[in-house]
Enzyme design. Structure first.
Site, short mmCIF file in Angstrom:
data_model
loop_
_atom_site.label_atom_id
_atom_site.label_comp_id
_atom_site.label_asym_id
_atom_site.label_seq_id
_atom_site.Cartn_x
_atom_site.Cartn_y
_atom_site.Cartn_z
CD GLU A 14 -31.39 -13.34 18.78
OE1 GLU A 14 -32.62 -13.33 18.88
OE2 GLU A 14 -30.69 -12.32 18.92
CG ASN A 33 -36.12 -11.46 14.50
OD1 ASN A 33 -37.16 -11.57 15.13
ND2 ASN A 33 -35.14 -10.64 14.87
CD1 TRP A 50 -32.90 -12.29 22.50
CD2 TRP A 50 -34.74 -11.53 23.55
NE1 TRP A 50 -32.74 -10.94 22.76
CE2 TRP A 50 -33.86 -10.46 23.40
CE3 TRP A 50 -35.96 -11.30 24.17
CZ2 TRP A 50 -34.13 -9.17 23.85
CZ3 TRP A 50 -36.26 -10.02 24.64
CH2 TRP A 50 -35.35 -8.97 24.47
CD1 TRP A 54 -50.93 -4.45 21.22
CD2 TRP A 54 -50.68 -6.66 21.30
NE1 TRP A 54 -51.26 -4.86 22.49
CE2 TRP A 54 -51.11 -6.22 22.57
CE3 TRP A 54 -50.45 -8.01 21.11
CZ2 TRP A 54 -51.33 -7.08 23.64
CZ3 TRP A 54 -50.66 -8.89 22.19
CH2 TRP A 54 -51.10 -8.42 23.43
CD1 TRP A 114 -54.21 -1.18 21.29
CD2 TRP A 114 -52.91 -0.33 19.69
NE1 TRP A 114 -52.91 -1.17 21.76
CE2 TRP A 114 -52.09 -0.65 20.80
CE3 TRP A 114 -52.30 0.21 18.55
CZ2 TRP A 114 -50.71 -0.44 20.80
CZ3 TRP A 114 -50.92 0.42 18.56
CH2 TRP A 114 -50.15 0.10 19.68
CD1 TRP A 147 -46.99 -10.74 16.95
CD2 TRP A 147 -47.60 -8.69 16.32
NE1 TRP A 147 -47.16 -10.77 15.58
CE2 TRP A 147 -47.55 -9.51 15.17
CE3 TRP A 147 -47.96 -7.35 16.16
CZ2 TRP A 147 -47.84 -9.03 13.89
CZ3 TRP A 147 -48.25 -6.87 14.88
CH2 TRP A 147 -48.18 -7.71 13.76
C1 LIG Z 1 -43.59 -9.95 15.76
C2 LIG Z 1 -42.74 -11.17 15.99
C3 LIG Z 1 -43.34 -12.43 16.04
C4 LIG Z 1 -42.57 -13.57 16.26
N1 LIG Z 1 -43.19 -14.80 16.29
C5 LIG Z 1 -42.47 -15.91 16.54
C6 LIG Z 1 -43.09 -17.19 16.60
O1 LIG Z 1 -44.30 -17.32 16.47
N2 LIG Z 1 -42.29 -18.28 16.80
C7 LIG Z 1 -40.94 -18.16 16.98
O2 LIG Z 1 -40.27 -19.18 17.14
N3 LIG Z 1 -40.35 -16.96 16.96
C8 LIG Z 1 -41.05 -15.84 16.73
N4 LIG Z 1 -40.41 -14.62 16.66
C9 LIG Z 1 -38.97 -14.55 16.94
C10 LIG Z 1 -38.06 -14.71 15.71
O3 LIG Z 1 -38.50 -13.88 14.67
C11 LIG Z 1 -38.00 -16.16 15.20
O4 LIG Z 1 -37.71 -17.02 16.28
C12 LIG Z 1 -36.91 -16.33 14.15
O5 LIG Z 1 -37.14 -15.47 13.06
C13 LIG Z 1 -36.88 -17.78 13.68
O6 LIG Z 1 -35.93 -17.95 12.70
P1 LIG Z 1 -34.62 -18.83 12.95
O7 LIG Z 1 -34.98 -20.15 13.54
O8 LIG Z 1 -33.87 -18.85 11.68
O9 LIG Z 1 -33.90 -17.96 14.06
P2 LIG Z 1 -32.36 -17.80 14.49
O10 LIG Z 1 -32.02 -16.37 14.27
O11 LIG Z 1 -31.50 -18.83 13.90
O12 LIG Z 1 -32.45 -17.98 16.08
C14 LIG Z 1 -32.36 -19.28 16.70
C15 LIG Z 1 -33.56 -19.51 17.57
O13 LIG Z 1 -33.61 -18.55 18.63
C16 LIG Z 1 -34.97 -18.23 18.92
N5 LIG Z 1 -35.20 -16.81 18.64
C17 LIG Z 1 -34.56 -16.03 17.75
N6 LIG Z 1 -35.00 -14.76 17.82
C18 LIG Z 1 -35.95 -14.75 18.78
C19 LIG Z 1 -36.78 -13.74 19.33
N7 LIG Z 1 -36.73 -12.46 18.91
N8 LIG Z 1 -37.66 -14.09 20.27
C20 LIG Z 1 -37.75 -15.35 20.73
N9 LIG Z 1 -36.98 -16.36 20.25
C21 LIG Z 1 -36.09 -16.05 19.30
C22 LIG Z 1 -35.84 -19.09 17.99
O14 LIG Z 1 -36.20 -20.25 18.69
C23 LIG Z 1 -34.88 -19.39 16.86
O15 LIG Z 1 -35.20 -20.57 16.17
C24 LIG Z 1 -41.17 -13.45 16.44
C25 LIG Z 1 -40.58 -12.19 16.40
C26 LIG Z 1 -41.35 -11.07 16.17
C27 LIG Z 1 -40.68 -9.72 16.11
#
Ligand SMILES: Cc1cc2nc3c(=O)[nH]c(=O)nc-3n(C[C@H](O)[C@H](O)[C@H](O)COP(=O)(O)OP(=O)(O)OC[C@H]3O[C@@H](n4cnc5c(N)ncnc54)[C@H](O)[C@@H]3O)c2cc1C
Length: 476
Positions: A280, A346, A283, A364, A311, A387
């Site tokens: 993650e 997420n 990602w 979107w 859209w 998005w």
């Molecule tokens: C529509 C949409 C919008 C999003 N907007 C953001 C946003 O504005 N800022 C943001 O940080 N993340 C965003 N994410 C990705 C993800 O949802 C969040 O990073 C995550 O929910 C943060 O929670 P956590 O720190 O507990 O994540 P954990 O699950 O603990 O993951 C650890 C770290 O990995 C990174 N990460 C995890 N999942 C993703 C992912 N899918 N894409 C990119 N990085 C990821 C983040 O930095 C996160 O803190 C988005 C995802 C979607 C589907």
């Protein structure tokens, strides 16, 4: 013999690196000079901003206040200025006679443009400019495919990302000497931008609180992340995104803690969980390099064949989505968690984003903007990536025909309805079956809760038809 330092005074320009530990540019600035002027330039906008709002600004103010205290404890003074960053920095260079400006690079196109402008302006007056890699482990064009092109697909990118050696965290800067008598504004608060508090219950800001979150994540969350991460009820993910966004923790520190756990653990489940979590983290950097190579994703669909899709723009539908009043309990729970806390799990970000685009057919970009304005961890690259993934238009996105069904998503990820009941109090006493399928006819689950705004199956078919027509138009 005393150390020969290159400069008498340098400036460290804080941006999204609001900490003293594991801070690349601050560390270099301290090593280069006896006097460091730490400065934060407050952005001059007021009122409404397309990319931020009260939630993130409130967290930012808390993080700045904490940074100001930490710098004072180290003997220095955090200077606040307000205006266009380049203008303010040039003024400060002149006032202090600084020989160099240090900063950590910002991954967004806006920050990148600012760095390019500043580098030129400072060079013209013979002042050094050092923009350091800090917010990521691998950035820009550092990782490329075998043929030297940027990655568009996550799996091969991740393979290379995981294999590359990673920089070690840097120690905390313990002592900062700031020349006396430099004018400073007070630490900003919401009024600075003409904003009122959102009322959201935000996490505590600052380096200390961030490190507590990191410890909790490592001890309690990461070991079981693999099994739990898709469940939205309770804390099942690290919640470190807010600290990565504001730089209240360094990515090297985070990475090496997790890598240490991976190396030490003999438990296969723990090892798998930590590896999943590190994927993650990759990602995040995948989307940052997409934004670096294709900055126009902020305006257009990454995949050119999906540009020009019809859209829709329907204010009333958009508002019901924002207010958590769509009549789809799982969608509404996610939107209300966002409003109440500035955070959304997420899984819910995916469900609500897919609902906006595939069930309501709204652009979107409307959802992207709303998330940026309301998420405490709003990160341009990840948000755009998420998005476009949900809309089916992005790099390595969900194929447009894989449309999540909100009711089946509830069965899979909130089968007992704990998450829904937590955030949608009108449904507190609703039978579980009512959360897992649409109501029959005009039967309301609760008198205070709306009927579904649309029929998922019908809207799914409309979306498939919209994409099919678009493809035909392009071919013909
Ligand atoms: C529509 C949409 C919008 C999003 N907007 C953001 C946003 O504005 N800022 C943001 O940080 N993340 C965003 N994410 C990705 C993800 O949802 C969040 O990073 C995550 O929910 C943060 O929670 P956590 O720190 O507990 O994540 P954990 O699950 O603990 O993951 C650890 C770290 O990995 C990174 N990460 C995890 N999942 C993703 C992912 N899918 N894409 C990119 N990085 C990821 C983040 O930095 C996160 O803190 C988005 C995802 C979607 C589907």
């Amino acid at each position: 013999m005393p150390r020969m330092l290159k400069h008498q005074t340098v400036i460290h320009w804080f941006r999204r690196d609001l900490r003293l530990t594991d801070n690349t540019a601050l560390h270099s600035a301290s090593a280069a000079s006896s006097f460091v002027v730490p400065v934060y330039v407050v952005s001059p906008w007021a009122g409404r901003h397309r990319w931020t709002g009260p939630v993130r600004q409130e967290f930012l103010c808390g993080a700045l206040a904490s940074l100001e205290r930490n710098i004072a404890a180290a003997g220095g003074t955090l200077i606040f200025r307000r205006g266009q960053a380049a203008d303010e920095l040039i003024k400060l260079v002149k006032e202090t006679g600084a020989g160099a400006v240090f900063t950590n690079r910002d991954p967004d196109p806006h920050g990148r443009a600012l760095e390019e402008q500043l580098a030129k302006t400072l060079a013209a007056v013979g002042v050094e400019f050092h923009a350091c890699k800090d917010s990521v482990l691998h950035d820009r064009a550092e990782l490329l495919t075998g043929s030297g092109t940027p990655f568009r697909v996550f799996t091969p990118y991740n393979k290379v990302w995981q294999a590359r050696p990673k920089a070690q965290p840097l120690p905390a800067v313990k002592s900062i000497r700031t020349p006396a008598g430099i004018a400073s504004l007070p630490c900003p608060d919401l009024k600075t931008w003409g904003l009122s508090p959102s009322g959201a219950a935000l996490p505590e800001a600052g380096e200390h609180a961030a490190r507590q979150r990191l410890k909790r994540a490592l001890n309690l969350i990461l070991p079981r992340y693999g099994e739990q991460r898709n469940a939205p009820f309770g804390q099942t993910t690290s919640r470190l995104s807010v600290d990565l966004r504001h730089g209240t923790l360094g990515i090297r520190e985070i990475y090496h803690f997790a890598a240490g756990l991976l190396a030490e653990s003999k438990d296969a489940t723990v090892r798998k969980s930590v590896q999943t979590w590190l994927n993650e983290i990759a990602w995040r950097e995948f989307y940052m390099q997409i934004l670096w190579h294709w900055p126009n994703v902020l305006e257009h669909e990454f995949d050119p064949k999906f540009r020009g899709l019809p859209w829709e723009y329907d204010e009333a539908k958009l508002q019901r989505w924002k207010d958590g009043l769509t009549g789809f309990p799982i969608v509404d729970a996610g939107m209300r968690e966002l409003r109440a806390t500035g955070f959304m799990h997420n899984r819910l970000r995916m469900i609500t984003a897919m609902f906006l685009t595939k069930d309501l057919h709204l652009d979107w970009r409307l959802g992207e903007e709303y998330f940026m304005q309301t998420l405490v961890d709003g990160e341009v690259a990840s948000n755009n990536g998420g998005w476009q993934w949900s809309a089916g238009t992005g790099a390595d996105a969900a194929p447009y025909f894989r449309i999540q069904n909100p009711w089946s998503q509830t069965k899979s990820y909130d089968p007992e309805g704990q998450y829904i009941r937590r955030w949608v109090p009108e449904l507190k006493d609703a039978p579980q079956s009512a959360l897992l399928a649409p109501p029959e006819g005009l039967f309301r689950v609760s008198k205070d809760y709306p009927l579904p705004i649309v029929n998922h199956h019908e809207e799914r078919d409309r979306t498939l038809a919209m994409f099919a027509r678009h493809k035909e138009r392009q071919m013909g």
